[in-house]
Each structure stands twice: as structure tokens, then as C-alpha cells.
Write an enzyme that holds these catalytic residues in place. Structure first.
Site, mmCIF file in Angstrom:
data_model
loop_
_atom_site.group_PDB
_atom_site.id
_atom_site.type_symbol
_atom_site.label_atom_id
_atom_site.label_comp_id
_atom_site.label_asym_id
_atom_site.label_seq_id
_atom_site.Cartn_x
_atom_site.Cartn_y
_atom_site.Cartn_z
ATOM 1 N N GLU A 113 32.572 50.852 55.471
ATOM 2 C CA GLU A 113 33.561 51.367 54.532
ATOM 3 C C GLU A 113 32.936 52.321 53.515
ATOM 4 O O GLU A 113 33.604 53.237 53.030
ATOM 5 C CB GLU A 113 34.278 50.202 53.855
ATOM 6 C CG GLU A 113 35.153 49.436 54.847
ATOM 7 C CD GLU A 113 35.816 48.218 54.244
ATOM 8 O OE1 GLU A 113 37.059 48.205 54.170
ATOM 9 O OE2 GLU A 113 35.088 47.278 53.858
ATOM 10 N N GLU A 133 35.155 41.521 59.787
ATOM 11 C CA GLU A 133 35.963 40.687 58.886
ATOM 12 C C GLU A 133 36.922 39.786 59.647
ATOM 13 O O GLU A 133 37.203 38.657 59.214
ATOM 14 C CB GLU A 133 36.747 41.566 57.913
ATOM 15 C CG GLU A 133 35.923 42.141 56.778
ATOM 16 C CD GLU A 133 35.299 43.474 57.109
ATOM 17 O OE1 GLU A 133 34.882 44.179 56.185
ATOM 18 O OE2 GLU A 133 35.242 43.819 58.318
#
Length: 259
Positions: A113, A133
Site C-alpha cells: 500500500e 490481510e
């Protein structure tokens, strides 16, 4: 407090290093706060025009230090001090200076990210990327859900967001997650070379380019179009534009001062 971030300046380029190698550069609260502060200092320093973010140790980052960060998730906005910059451009002030990421080894979760929130990513041939995740019962909350889709399209994004499968550097390049793939030995030289080339350009024009592109992405092309003429008219009156014209006619390299 430990120094989880290193800072060094070469010319107009600020090198910022993730420096928690004994924990595979996992991002705890202290590292996130220090990274925010480092980007804030670079933003405020008129002698810095471009930043290069890299990592010390054998991997770029193992991602989020869940045990340290989870208790503070409700206070995410407090992680970025008043003088800091949100590295993920989701909660805090946005940076205006170009950010290049140099990735080697494993890069997990928040590390990906970071790349998606940056401007250019250079990866070494040994780099691998995992947005895992989903395996922890959560989802990417550093801007990843939107930016994966924006970068590579819905199907390609969901293939990795919903499985947590790994990408190697070549596949990441094919999908647009990284812009250059080089040998491990050439990683920093390539990233710094790109940074130096960008730093040689007119700083105000660089800032305006990023701002216009960001407006188009976040608000749409029409919103960006409405700002084009005012922005270009403002740039046309700068000393850097006059320097560019003079250098062109005098057949010499231009020296830009950001004025």
C-alpha cells in the site's frame, strides 16, 4: 525510542530507510510515526525535491505489526503528527513532492500500500508481494482496496486481494504494480538515478503535475480540467519558466530554483 527510520540527503534527494531489520521491518506504531515525521520534514525542506524510500535488512517489510497497531486502530488519524505526512495518503496531509519506492525481498500488506500511494516503484528481481490481510480476517485498510483496482483492474485486483497469493516481481511489473525491475545490485542506483533526474526538473511544475493528476484520480477529469488553465497561467509567470526558455535559446542546461 529506537530509530526505526534513517534519513540522508544526496543533492536534492532525501533517502528514507525503514530500519527495523530484526523484525523484518514490520510496521509498529513507532515506525509509522517516525516515517510520517520523516516525510513531513522532507516536505518542509526547500532543499529536498524528491524522496526515495528503501529498507535496511533482507526484506522490504513484513507489513503491519498487528499486536502493536491493532489496539490503536481507532486512533489512526493521531499517528500522523501535525508536522507529519500520511505515507498512505488516507488519513493525514498529502505530500506534494515525488516519492519513489525501492523494494527488495518480501513486501507484505502495508508495504504494497506504500507503493500504491507513491509515484514510482522500482523492484529488485528477488522481490515478492503479498496482500495477505484476507488470511487475518480483515482487509487492506491503507488504501489498497481502491488502488489495487485502479492500478490493474477489478479482476486482477480481486485475484490477489481475495486469495492473498504472492506475486513475483515480473508479474507485479506486468500488472503495473511496479514500474521497473532490476537486479538487486542495481536497485538503489536505479531508484536514485530516477530521483536525480526528476529533481533536475522545475519543482513547481513537478508539484503542479502531481496535483493535477491527483485531482483527476480523486475528483474526476472534469474537476482536473477546470483547474488546468489557472494552474498553467500561474506557472507561466515563474522564474523557472523564464529559465527554461533562456536555457533553450542559449543551448545550455537549465538550472531551476523552484521560483
Amino acid at each position: 525510542m529506537s530509530n526505526f527510520i534513517t534519513e540522508e540527503t544526496e543533492g536534492f534527494v532525501r533517502k528514507i530507510g525503514l530500519n527495523r531489520p530484526e523484525k523484518r521491518n514490520a510496521m509498529n506504531i513507532a515506525l509509522i510515526e517516525q516515517l510520517s515525521g520523516a516525510l513531513g520534514r522532507a516536505e518542509a525542506d526547500e532543499n529536498v525535491r524528491v524522496c526515495v524510500l528503501f529498507a535496511h535488512g533482507t526484506v522490504f517489510t513484513a507489513g503491519l505489526d498487528l499486536m502493536d497497531v491493532f489496539p490503536r486502530l481507532g486512533d489512526a488519524r493521531t499517528l500522523f503528527s501535525a508536522a507529519g505526512i500520511d505515507p498512505w495518503a488516507t488519513h493525514g496531509p498529502a505530500r506534494t513532492k515525488p516519492l519513489i519506492i525501492a523494494v527488495h525481498g518480501k513486501c507484505l500488506t502495508l508495504g504494497i500500500e506504500l507503493m500504491l500511494a507513491a509515484d514510482i516503484t522500482v523492484a529488485s528481481e528477488d522481490a515478492t508481494f503479498e496482500q495477505i490481510e484476507i488470511d487475518r480476517g480483515i482487509f487492506p485498510f491503507g488504501g489498497g482496496t481502491a488502488r489495487w483496482v485502479r492500478t490493474m483492474g477489478w479482476g486482477n485486483a480481486m485475484q490477489y486481494l481475495l486469495t492473498g497469493d504472492a506475486l513475483d516481481a515480473r508479474e507485479a511489473h506486468r500488472l503495473g504494480l511496479v514500474q521497473r525491475v532490476v537486479s538487486r545490485e542495481a536497485l538503489m542506483e536505479t531508484a536514485m538515478g530516477l530521483a536525480a533526474r526528476i529533481a533536475s526538473k522545475p519543482p513547481l511544475a513537478i508539484k503542479a503535475t502531481i496535483e493535477s493528476a491527483r485531482t483527476a484520480v480523486l475528483e474526476g477529469e472534469r474537476a482536473a480540467a477546470e483547474k488546468l488553465l489557472p494552474a498553467i497561467q500561474q506557472l507561466a509567470t515563474t522564474e523557472d519558466v523564464q529559465e527554461a526558455l533562456s536555457a533553450h535559446f542559449e543551448r545550455r542546461p537549465a538550472t531551476f530554483r523552484g521560483r
